[in-house]
Design a protein around this motif. Structure first.
Motif, mmCIF file in Angstrom:
data_model
loop_
_atom_site.group_PDB
_atom_site.id
_atom_site.type_symbol
_atom_site.label_atom_id
_atom_site.label_comp_id
_atom_site.label_asym_id
_atom_site.label_seq_id
_atom_site.Cartn_x
_atom_site.Cartn_y
_atom_site.Cartn_z
ATOM 1 N N LYS A 1 -3.496 0.635 -9.122
ATOM 2 C CA LYS A 1 -4.637 0.668 -8.572
ATOM 3 C C LYS A 1 -5.228 -0.654 -8.308
ATOM 4 C CE LYS A 1 -5.754 5.357 -9.852
ATOM 5 N NZ LYS A 1 -5.767 5.948 -8.479
ATOM 6 N N GLN B 1 -7.467 1.208 -4.313
ATOM 7 C CA GLN B 1 -6.267 1.590 -3.324
ATOM 8 C C GLN B 1 -5.180 1.641 -4.312
ATOM 9 O OE1 GLN B 1 -6.167 0.143 0.540
ATOM 10 N NE2 GLN B 1 -3.807 0.737 1.034
ATOM 11 N N THR C 1 -11.812 -1.903 3.718
ATOM 12 C CA THR C 1 -11.841 -0.569 3.512
ATOM 13 C C THR C 1 -11.989 -0.143 2.242
ATOM 14 O OG1 THR C 1 -10.018 -0.484 5.248
ATOM 15 C CG2 THR C 1 -10.143 1.218 3.501
ATOM 16 N N ILE C 2 -11.846 -1.131 1.259
ATOM 17 C CA ILE C 2 -11.854 -0.853 -0.218
ATOM 18 C C ILE C 2 -13.308 -1.168 -0.583
ATOM 19 C CG2 ILE C 2 -11.345 -1.646 -2.609
ATOM 20 C CD1 ILE C 2 -8.532 -2.191 -1.886
ATOM 21 N N PRO D 1 0.787 -1.194 -0.064
ATOM 22 C CA PRO D 1 0.250 -0.047 -0.178
ATOM 23 C C PRO D 1 0.954 1.247 -0.051
ATOM 24 C CG PRO D 1 -0.880 -1.646 1.453
ATOM 25 C CD PRO D 1 0.519 -2.083 1.238
#
Length: 407
Positions: free
Chosen positions: A40, A130, A122-123, A12
């Motif tokens: 991405k 991300q 999260t995504i 990340p």
């Protein structure tokens, strides 16, 4: 971390680390992973599993390999791995008395499982991809990579860290070998020929070590279960000394919280003494044939065959058991003297024939808290990173001591 193929890892994006890679000083390139760009990654439901999908950067073509091991992430939160690597890893009994063999490094598996659960949540929640850095996988050229992860330096916090975080980091330094030696074990895996498995240690093991225990841990990393891999020491030492020369000339670089990776090929090889013996016997046979050719020369003159010994360049390392102290890092005269001593110790004598050296590597990783004058940070330092160099020179001294004891 994710990966596009066996030759890459994808981690990340941290903006500061991205900036560091994009304006990396040229002298550091040989000692850092290759940086390929940013991708991405998005999450796609795939039945009971979750798929992570990304497109390779324009300047990188993924490699196809049947040896590529995959992990599958269930929507329930569990993680599955290919059965192809089953039983190759186990935590050392010193870490876990009930260790069982697994298909990958147990600590790595735990980190992947926990991070993938957070990443997917999260995504999916944000419904946005991300960004990930695409970096070289430093182990991909090794068949059985033995890896020592060393947390480097006497300072482990960033200029932007809160006071509470700085205090926590400073406690770790003063209570571990980071304070005494400028380096501590962050983890390791070492292949054992006796069991056909990697023995693994994690960062919590490294935090328990004394200075003497640290030296013992390094020996443990170099031992394959039957013998100490003394032949990997000269190339590792030379590489570390080359890194010292580079860092001493960096006037604003600070490598806070970085790790230094030492790698060598764990696949069993013919011992150097056996290789030397074979080369000598081959040369003797060749010399004997030349003598015969001269003896049967019809006109009694020399046959014109030139005899030349193949001279090698296997360095003999002369060392002591001392470690560097923080005060030793002060003063240009002391630095110059150390550089001269390193050169002398690496080239003081040679052997007539050198064995082929095994595959090794030394790299610095994890630059989320690093800085230099080419970055946009508000604080610009002057002079070399003496905390990192302190640990680096103690590491060199320990390896030289081991080499002297076992060669």
């Amino acid at each position: 971390m994710l990966c596009l193929d066996e030759a890459t890892v994808c981690k990340p994006v941290v903006e500061k680390e991205l900036e560091f890679y994009e304006c990396l000083p040229g002298e550091l390139h040989p000692f850092t992973p290759e940086y390929y760009g940013v991708i991405k990654v998005k999450v796609l439901p795939d039945g009971e599993y979750i798929s992570l999908v990304g497109t390779a950067p324009n300047n990188y073509t993924p490699k196809l390999s049947s040896n590529f091991k995959r992990l599958r992430f269930r929507r329930s939160g569990s993680l599955e791995q290919d059965v192809g690597a089953a039983g190759m890893f186990e935590e050392d009994a010193g870490c876990n008395s009930h260790a069982t063999a697994t298909g990958m490094n147990p600590w790595v598996f735990r980190c992947h499982r926990d991070h993938l659960a957070t990443l997917a949540a999260t995504i999916e929640a944000k419904n946005t991809p991300q960004n990930f850095l695409v970096l070289e996988n430093l182990t991909w050229k090794f068949r059985l990579p033995c890896i020592l992860d060393l947390k480097m330096g006497t300072r482990q916090y960033d200029d932007n860290d809160s006071l509470a975080k700085r205090q926590r980091k400073m406690v770790k330094v003063v209570t571990t070998t980071s304070g005494k030696l400028g380096v501590r074990v962050g983890g390791m895996q070492v292949y054992q020929v006796t069991s056909g498995r990697f023995l693994c240690r994690n960062k919590f093991y490294g935090r328990t070590l004394s200075a003497g225990g640290f030296s013992a841990a390094v020996r443990h990393f170099l031992h394959d279960g039957t013998r100490l891999r003394v032949e990997v020491l000269p190339p590792l030492i030379r590489r570390l000394e080359a890194l010292v020369d580079v860092l001493e000339n960096q006037t604003s670089l600070r490598l806070y919280t970085t790790s230094l990776l030492l790698l060598y090929e764990g696949e069993p090889v013919q011992q150097p003494t056996d290789k030397l013996r074979e080369k000598r016997e081959s040369m003797e046979r060749s010399s004997s044939l030349e003598d015969r050719a001269e003896d049967i020369d019809s006109d009694g003159s020399s046959s014109g065959l030139e005899r030349s010994s193949s001279s090698g360049s296997l360095s003999a390392i002369l060392v002591g058991k001392e470690v560097v102290t923080p005060e030793d890092r002060r003063g240009t005269a002391a630095t110059s003297a150390r550089k001269m001593n390193r050169r002398r110790s690496s080239s003081c004598c040679t052997e007539e024939i050198s064995a082929e050296e095994p595959l090794t590597d030394v790299r610095i990783i994890d630059f989320a808290h690093s800085t230099h004058k080419g970055m946009s940070d508000s604080v610009v330092y002057s002079g070399p990173d003496n905390g990192f160099l302190f640990g680096l020179e103690n590491m060199i001294a320990i390896l030289k001591s081991i080499h002297r004891d076992y060669r």
